[in-house]
Design an enzyme around this catalytic site. Structure first.
Site, PDB file in Angstrom:
ATOM      1  N   GLY A 100       0.766  -1.180  -0.115  1.00 22.22           N
ATOM      2  CA  GLY A 100       0.046   0.038   0.204  1.00 22.22           C
ATOM      3  C   GLY A 100       0.718   1.430   0.172  1.00 22.22           C
ATOM      4  O   GLY A 100       0.324   2.345   0.096  1.00 22.22           O
ATOM      5  N   ALA A 105       4.529   2.039  -8.515  1.00 20.40           N
ATOM      6  CA  ALA A 105       4.509   3.590  -9.144  1.00 20.40           C
ATOM      7  C   ALA A 105       5.863   3.934  -8.780  1.00 20.40           C
ATOM      8  O   ALA A 105       6.406   5.049  -9.652  1.00 20.40           O
ATOM      9  CB  ALA A 105       3.331   4.209  -8.591  1.00 20.40           C
ATOM     10  N   ALA A 106       6.282   4.080  -7.834  1.00 18.00           N
ATOM     11  CA  ALA A 106       7.561   4.767  -7.263  1.00 18.00           C
ATOM     12  C   ALA A 106       8.770   4.112  -8.202  1.00 18.00           C
ATOM     13  O   ALA A 106       9.720   5.003  -8.610  1.00 18.00           O
ATOM     14  CB  ALA A 106       7.897   4.685  -5.899  1.00 18.00           C
ATOM     15  N   ASP A 147      -1.613   6.729  -7.653  1.00 21.54           N
ATOM     16  CA  ASP A 147      -0.471   6.591  -6.906  1.00 21.54           C
ATOM     17  C   ASP A 147       0.575   6.882  -7.854  1.00 21.54           C
ATOM     18  O   ASP A 147       1.385   7.652  -7.408  1.00 21.54           O
ATOM     19  CB  ASP A 147       0.162   4.609  -7.071  1.00 21.54           C
ATOM     20  CG  ASP A 147      -0.807   4.034  -5.948  1.00 21.54           C
ATOM     21  OD1 ASP A 147      -1.765   4.804  -5.287  1.00 21.54           O
ATOM     22  OD2 ASP A 147      -0.502   2.890  -5.473  1.00 21.54           O
TER      23      ASP A 147
HETATM   24  C1  MEV Z   1      -4.116   1.960  -4.291  1.00 24.07           C
HETATM   25  O1  MEV Z   1      -2.997   2.620  -3.643  1.00 24.07           O
HETATM   26  C2  MEV Z   1      -5.395   2.467  -3.900  1.00 24.07           C
HETATM   27  C3  MEV Z   1      -6.554   1.836  -4.414  1.00 24.07           C
HETATM   28  O2  MEV Z   1      -7.704   2.994  -4.309  1.00 24.07           O
HETATM   29  C4  MEV Z   1      -6.569   1.289  -5.762  1.00 24.07           C
HETATM   30  C5  MEV Z   1      -6.594   2.520  -6.916  1.00 24.07           C
HETATM   31  O3  MEV Z   1      -6.722   3.708  -6.326  1.00 24.07           O
HETATM   32  O4  MEV Z   1      -6.031   2.470  -8.005  1.00 24.07           O
HETATM   33  C6  MEV Z   1      -7.101   0.889  -3.707  1.00 24.07           C
END
Ligand code: MEV
Length: 311
Positions: A100, A105-106, A147
Protein backbone atom coordinates in the site's frame (compact mmCIF):
# COMPACT_ATOMS: atom_id res chain seq x y z
CA UNK A 1 25.88 7.55 -14.86
CA UNK A 2 22.49 9.15 -14.14
CA UNK A 3 20.01 8.51 -11.36
CA UNK A 4 16.35 9.12 -10.65
CA UNK A 5 14.43 8.49 -7.47
CA UNK A 6 10.86 8.61 -6.20
CA UNK A 7 9.21 8.46 -2.77
CA UNK A 8 6.55 6.10 -1.44
CA UNK A 9 3.03 7.32 -0.70
CA UNK A 10 0.13 6.92 1.70
CA UNK A 11 -3.54 7.38 1.01
CA UNK A 12 -5.09 9.43 3.80
CA UNK A 13 -8.70 9.12 2.63
CA UNK A 14 -10.72 7.59 -0.17
CA UNK A 15 -8.93 4.41 -1.33
CA UNK A 16 -11.09 2.01 -3.37
CA UNK A 17 -13.91 4.59 -3.71
CA UNK A 18 -11.44 6.62 -5.83
CA UNK A 19 -11.51 3.85 -8.46
CA UNK A 20 -15.25 4.66 -8.83
CA UNK A 21 -14.83 8.40 -9.37
CA UNK A 22 -14.91 9.55 -5.74
CA UNK A 23 -12.22 11.93 -4.42
CA UNK A 24 -9.18 10.82 -2.42
CA UNK A 25 -6.37 12.49 -0.50
CA UNK A 26 -2.80 11.18 -0.62
CA UNK A 27 0.68 12.34 0.37
CA UNK A 28 4.22 11.31 -0.53
CA UNK A 29 6.36 9.50 2.07
CA UNK A 30 10.01 10.47 1.67
CA UNK A 31 11.33 8.05 4.34
CA UNK A 32 11.16 5.24 1.77
CA UNK A 33 12.22 5.51 -1.88
CA UNK A 34 13.02 3.76 -5.13
CA UNK A 35 16.22 4.72 -6.94
CA UNK A 36 17.20 3.86 -10.51
CA UNK A 37 20.71 4.28 -11.90
CA UNK A 38 21.54 4.22 -15.60
CA UNK A 39 25.02 2.88 -16.41
CA UNK A 40 26.50 2.14 -19.83
CA UNK A 41 26.16 -1.50 -20.90
CA UNK A 42 28.33 -3.50 -23.29
CA UNK A 43 28.00 -2.41 -26.94
CA UNK A 44 25.10 -4.25 -28.55
CA UNK A 45 23.66 -5.38 -25.16
CA UNK A 46 20.53 -3.28 -25.59
CA UNK A 47 18.67 -1.88 -22.59
CA UNK A 48 18.45 -4.16 -19.54
CA UNK A 49 16.67 -3.63 -16.23
CA UNK A 50 18.51 -4.98 -13.22
CA UNK A 51 15.96 -5.46 -10.42
CA UNK A 52 18.73 -5.99 -7.92
CA UNK A 53 16.51 -6.32 -4.82
CA UNK A 54 14.78 -9.39 -6.21
CA UNK A 55 17.80 -10.68 -8.15
CA UNK A 56 16.00 -10.45 -11.51
CA UNK A 57 17.29 -9.08 -14.80
CA UNK A 58 14.74 -8.06 -17.44
CA UNK A 59 15.79 -7.32 -21.02
CA UNK A 60 13.85 -4.32 -22.25
CA UNK A 61 14.82 -4.61 -25.88
CA UNK A 62 12.36 -7.09 -27.31
CA UNK A 63 10.79 -7.76 -23.87
CA UNK A 64 7.14 -8.65 -23.57
CA UNK A 65 5.00 -5.76 -22.38
CA UNK A 66 3.63 -7.98 -19.60
CA UNK A 67 6.47 -6.75 -17.37
CA UNK A 68 5.27 -3.37 -16.04
CA UNK A 69 8.74 -1.90 -15.45
CA UNK A 70 9.99 -3.05 -18.87
CA UNK A 71 6.90 -1.42 -20.39
CA UNK A 72 7.47 1.92 -18.68
CA UNK A 73 11.15 1.82 -19.68
CA UNK A 74 10.19 1.26 -23.33
CA UNK A 75 7.59 4.03 -23.20
CA UNK A 76 10.04 6.50 -21.67
CA UNK A 77 12.70 5.66 -24.27
CA UNK A 78 10.09 6.19 -27.04
CA UNK A 79 8.84 9.49 -25.65
CA UNK A 80 12.40 10.78 -25.37
CA UNK A 81 13.20 9.61 -28.90
CA UNK A 82 15.92 7.19 -27.79
CA UNK A 83 15.97 4.02 -29.89
CA UNK A 84 17.49 1.23 -27.80
CA UNK A 85 20.56 2.48 -25.99
CA UNK A 86 23.04 -0.01 -24.51
CA UNK A 87 22.11 0.73 -20.90
CA UNK A 88 21.91 -1.22 -17.69
CA UNK A 89 19.31 0.36 -15.41
CA UNK A 90 19.76 -0.78 -11.81
CA UNK A 91 16.78 -0.43 -9.49
CA UNK A 92 16.93 -0.39 -5.68
CA UNK A 93 13.95 0.23 -3.44
CA UNK A 94 13.35 0.52 0.28
CA UNK A 95 9.56 0.47 -0.28
CA UNK A 96 8.03 -2.87 0.74
CA UNK A 97 6.12 -4.43 -2.17
CA UNK A 98 2.37 -5.09 -2.08
CA UNK A 99 2.04 -3.04 1.08
CA UNK A 100 0.00 0.00 0.00
CA UNK A 101 3.00 2.34 -0.10
CA UNK A 102 3.14 2.67 -3.89
CA UNK A 103 6.21 0.51 -4.56
CA UNK A 104 5.30 -0.19 -8.20
CA UNK A 105 4.55 3.44 -9.11
CA UNK A 106 7.68 4.64 -7.29
CA UNK A 107 9.91 2.12 -9.11
CA UNK A 108 8.45 3.15 -12.47
CA UNK A 109 8.81 6.87 -11.65
CA UNK A 110 12.45 6.41 -10.59
CA UNK A 111 13.19 4.61 -13.88
CA UNK A 112 11.54 7.32 -16.00
CA UNK A 113 13.42 10.05 -14.11
CA UNK A 114 16.74 8.21 -14.51
CA UNK A 115 16.18 7.79 -18.26
CA UNK A 116 15.33 11.50 -18.61
CA UNK A 117 18.46 12.43 -16.62
CA UNK A 118 20.65 10.10 -18.70
CA UNK A 119 19.41 11.72 -21.89
CA UNK A 120 19.71 15.23 -20.42
CA UNK A 121 16.03 15.90 -20.93
CA UNK A 122 13.37 16.91 -18.49
CA UNK A 123 9.81 15.68 -18.29
CA UNK A 124 7.02 17.44 -16.41
CA UNK A 125 5.37 15.74 -13.44
CA UNK A 126 2.26 15.32 -15.61
CA UNK A 127 4.23 13.59 -18.36
CA UNK A 128 5.94 11.25 -15.88
CA UNK A 129 2.63 10.48 -14.20
CA UNK A 130 0.99 9.60 -17.55
CA UNK A 131 3.82 7.21 -18.46
CA UNK A 132 3.77 5.52 -15.05
CA UNK A 133 -0.02 5.14 -15.20
CA UNK A 134 0.43 2.77 -18.14
CA UNK A 135 2.66 0.47 -16.11
CA UNK A 136 0.18 0.70 -13.22
CA UNK A 137 -2.52 -0.81 -15.45
CA UNK A 138 -0.30 -3.90 -15.81
CA UNK A 139 0.39 -4.00 -12.04
CA UNK A 140 -3.25 -3.83 -11.06
CA UNK A 141 -5.80 -3.74 -13.84
CA UNK A 142 -8.01 -0.74 -13.19
CA UNK A 143 -5.94 1.79 -11.23
CA UNK A 144 -7.49 5.13 -10.42
CA UNK A 145 -4.17 6.87 -11.15
CA UNK A 146 -3.72 8.19 -7.62
CA UNK A 147 -0.42 6.38 -6.94
CA UNK A 148 1.40 7.60 -10.06
CA UNK A 149 -0.01 11.11 -9.50
CA UNK A 150 1.00 11.64 -5.87
CA UNK A 151 4.43 10.06 -6.49
CA UNK A 152 5.21 11.95 -9.72
CA UNK A 153 4.01 15.31 -8.32
CA UNK A 154 5.63 14.63 -4.92
CA UNK A 155 3.13 16.72 -3.01
CA UNK A 156 -0.07 16.10 -1.03
CA UNK A 157 -2.94 15.92 -3.50
CA UNK A 158 -6.69 16.02 -3.69
CA UNK A 159 -7.34 13.56 -6.48
CA UNK A 160 -10.31 12.70 -8.67
CA UNK A 161 -9.83 10.10 -11.37
CA UNK A 162 -9.22 11.61 -14.82
CA UNK A 163 -8.61 15.11 -13.49
CA UNK A 164 -5.32 16.92 -12.80
CA UNK A 165 -4.41 16.73 -9.10
CA UNK A 166 -5.21 19.70 -6.90
CA UNK A 167 -2.79 20.84 -4.22
CA UNK A 168 -4.51 22.22 -1.11
CA UNK A 169 -3.58 24.23 1.94
CA UNK A 170 -2.63 22.47 5.16
CA UNK A 171 -3.12 24.64 8.24
CA UNK A 172 -1.24 22.42 10.73
CA UNK A 173 1.36 19.72 10.08
CA UNK A 174 -0.22 16.27 9.92
CA UNK A 175 1.94 13.70 11.72
CA UNK A 176 1.31 10.07 10.84
CA UNK A 177 2.70 6.84 12.23
CA UNK A 178 2.62 4.20 9.51
CA UNK A 179 2.45 0.60 10.74
CA UNK A 180 3.29 -2.34 8.48
CA UNK A 181 1.44 -5.62 9.08
CA UNK A 182 4.23 -7.39 7.16
CA UNK A 183 1.54 -9.13 5.12
CA UNK A 184 1.96 -8.69 1.37
CA UNK A 185 -1.40 -7.99 -0.24
CA UNK A 186 -1.42 -7.20 -3.96
CA UNK A 187 -3.72 -4.29 -4.80
CA UNK A 188 -4.96 -6.13 -7.87
CA UNK A 189 -6.65 -8.72 -5.63
CA UNK A 190 -8.49 -6.34 -3.31
CA UNK A 191 -9.46 -4.03 -6.19
CA UNK A 192 -10.76 -7.09 -8.10
CA UNK A 193 -12.74 -8.32 -5.06
CA UNK A 194 -14.33 -4.89 -4.56
CA UNK A 195 -15.24 -4.85 -8.25
CA UNK A 196 -16.93 -8.25 -7.98
CA UNK A 197 -18.82 -7.09 -4.87
CA UNK A 198 -19.91 -3.90 -6.66
CA UNK A 199 -21.08 -5.89 -9.69
CA UNK A 200 -23.10 -8.22 -7.46
CA UNK A 201 -24.65 -5.47 -5.32
CA UNK A 202 -24.06 -2.06 -6.95
CA UNK A 203 -26.53 -0.21 -4.75
CA UNK A 204 -24.83 -1.22 -1.49
CA UNK A 205 -21.34 -0.48 -2.82
CA UNK A 206 -22.33 2.90 -4.31
CA UNK A 207 -23.80 3.81 -0.92
CA UNK A 208 -20.49 2.99 0.83
CA UNK A 209 -18.46 4.82 -1.84
CA UNK A 210 -20.66 7.91 -1.32
CA UNK A 211 -20.12 7.72 2.45
CA UNK A 212 -16.34 7.50 1.88
CA UNK A 213 -16.57 10.53 -0.44
CA UNK A 214 -18.36 12.52 2.29
CA UNK A 215 -15.62 11.60 4.78
CA UNK A 216 -12.97 12.66 2.25
CA UNK A 217 -14.61 16.04 1.62
CA UNK A 218 -14.94 16.61 5.39
CA UNK A 219 -11.26 15.59 5.81
CA UNK A 220 -10.25 18.17 3.19
CA UNK A 221 -11.94 20.89 5.27
CA UNK A 222 -10.45 19.56 8.53
CA UNK A 223 -6.94 19.67 7.00
CA UNK A 224 -7.52 23.17 5.64
CA UNK A 225 -8.70 24.41 9.02
CA UNK A 226 -6.17 22.44 11.10
CA UNK A 227 -8.84 20.50 13.05
CA UNK A 228 -6.81 17.38 13.79
CA UNK A 229 -9.30 15.95 16.29
CA UNK A 230 -11.99 15.98 13.61
CA UNK A 231 -9.53 14.55 11.08
CA UNK A 232 -8.85 11.62 13.44
CA UNK A 233 -12.57 10.92 13.89
CA UNK A 234 -13.00 10.96 10.12
CA UNK A 235 -10.13 8.46 9.74
CA UNK A 236 -11.84 6.08 12.15
CA UNK A 237 -15.05 6.45 10.12
CA UNK A 238 -13.24 5.81 6.83
CA UNK A 239 -11.70 2.66 8.32
CA UNK A 240 -15.16 1.40 9.32
CA UNK A 241 -16.39 1.98 5.75
CA UNK A 242 -13.39 0.05 4.38
CA UNK A 243 -14.34 -2.78 6.74
CA UNK A 244 -17.76 -2.77 5.07
CA UNK A 245 -15.99 -3.19 1.72
CA UNK A 246 -14.25 -6.22 3.29
CA UNK A 247 -10.75 -4.93 2.57
CA UNK A 248 -9.63 -4.75 6.20
CA UNK A 249 -8.22 -7.74 8.10
CA UNK A 250 -7.91 -8.83 11.74
CA UNK A 251 -4.28 -7.61 11.75
CA UNK A 252 -5.17 -4.16 10.38
CA UNK A 253 -8.09 -3.85 12.82
CA UNK A 254 -5.86 -4.86 15.73
CA UNK A 255 -3.17 -2.33 14.79
CA UNK A 256 -5.74 0.47 14.39
CA UNK A 257 -7.25 -0.36 17.79
CA UNK A 258 -3.79 -0.45 19.42
CA UNK A 259 -2.90 2.96 17.93
CA UNK A 260 -6.15 4.54 19.15
CA UNK A 261 -5.69 3.06 22.61
CA UNK A 262 -2.16 4.48 22.76
CA UNK A 263 -3.47 8.00 22.08
CA UNK A 264 -3.71 8.31 18.30
CA UNK A 265 -6.38 10.78 17.18
CA UNK A 266 -7.56 8.27 14.60
CA UNK A 267 -6.37 5.32 12.55
CA UNK A 268 -7.25 3.50 9.34
CA UNK A 269 -5.84 1.07 6.82
CA UNK A 270 -4.10 2.76 3.89
CA UNK A 271 -4.01 1.53 0.29
CA UNK A 272 -5.46 -1.70 -1.02
CA UNK A 273 -5.89 -3.31 2.44
CA UNK A 274 -6.15 -6.93 3.74
CA UNK A 275 -2.47 -6.53 4.70
CA UNK A 276 0.09 -3.85 3.97
CA UNK A 277 0.03 -0.69 6.02
CA UNK A 278 -2.22 1.27 8.33
CA UNK A 279 -1.80 4.91 9.35
CA UNK A 280 -2.38 6.57 12.71
CA UNK A 281 -2.84 10.32 13.10
CA UNK A 282 -0.93 11.59 16.15
CA UNK A 283 0.06 14.75 17.98
CA UNK A 284 3.86 14.88 17.43
CA UNK A 285 4.50 14.35 21.16
CA UNK A 286 2.56 11.05 21.07
CA UNK A 287 4.29 9.64 17.98
CA UNK A 288 6.81 7.47 19.82
CA UNK A 289 4.21 6.10 22.26
CA UNK A 290 1.92 5.13 19.38
CA UNK A 291 4.80 3.65 17.35
CA UNK A 292 5.87 1.55 20.31
CA UNK A 293 2.27 0.36 20.92
CA UNK A 294 2.10 -0.64 17.24
CA UNK A 295 5.35 -2.60 17.53
CA UNK A 296 3.97 -4.39 20.60
CA UNK A 297 0.79 -5.17 18.67
CA UNK A 298 2.83 -6.92 15.99
CA UNK A 299 3.74 -4.40 13.31
CA UNK A 300 6.95 -5.39 11.50
CA UNK A 301 8.04 -1.77 11.27
CA UNK A 302 6.81 1.75 11.79
CA UNK A 303 7.60 4.97 9.96
CA UNK A 304 6.76 8.38 11.38
CA UNK A 305 6.18 10.99 8.71
CA UNK A 306 4.82 14.53 8.70
CA UNK A 307 2.81 16.17 5.95
CA UNK A 308 4.09 19.75 6.28
CA UNK A 309 1.81 22.76 6.64
CA UNK A 310 1.53 24.87 3.48
CA UNK A 311 -0.49 27.89 2.38
C1 MEV B 1 -4.11 1.84 -4.12
O1 MEV B 1 -3.02 2.59 -3.63
C2 MEV B 1 -5.38 2.59 -3.97
C3 MEV B 1 -6.63 1.91 -4.48
O2 MEV B 1 -7.69 2.86 -4.36
C4 MEV B 1 -6.49 1.48 -5.93
C5 MEV B 1 -6.44 2.66 -6.89
O3 MEV B 1 -6.79 3.78 -6.55
O4 MEV B 1 -6.03 2.41 -8.05
C6 MEV B 1 -6.98 0.68 -3.66
Amino acid sequence: MATGSAPGKVILFGEHAVVYGRPAIAAPVSQVAATATVTPGAPGSGCVLDLSDIGETVPVTGASTEQPLALVTKLALDVLGLATPDWRIVLHSTIPVSSGLGSGAAAATAIVRAIAAASDRSLTAGEISALVYQSETLFHGTPSGIDNTVIAYEQPVWFVRGQPPEPFSIARPVTLVIGDTGIASPTSITVGDVRRGWQADPRRYEYVFDAIARATVAAYHAIESGDLAELGRLMNGNHALLQELEVSSPELDRLCAAARQAGALGAKLSGGGRGGNMIALVEPAAAETVASALRQAGTVRTITTTVAACA
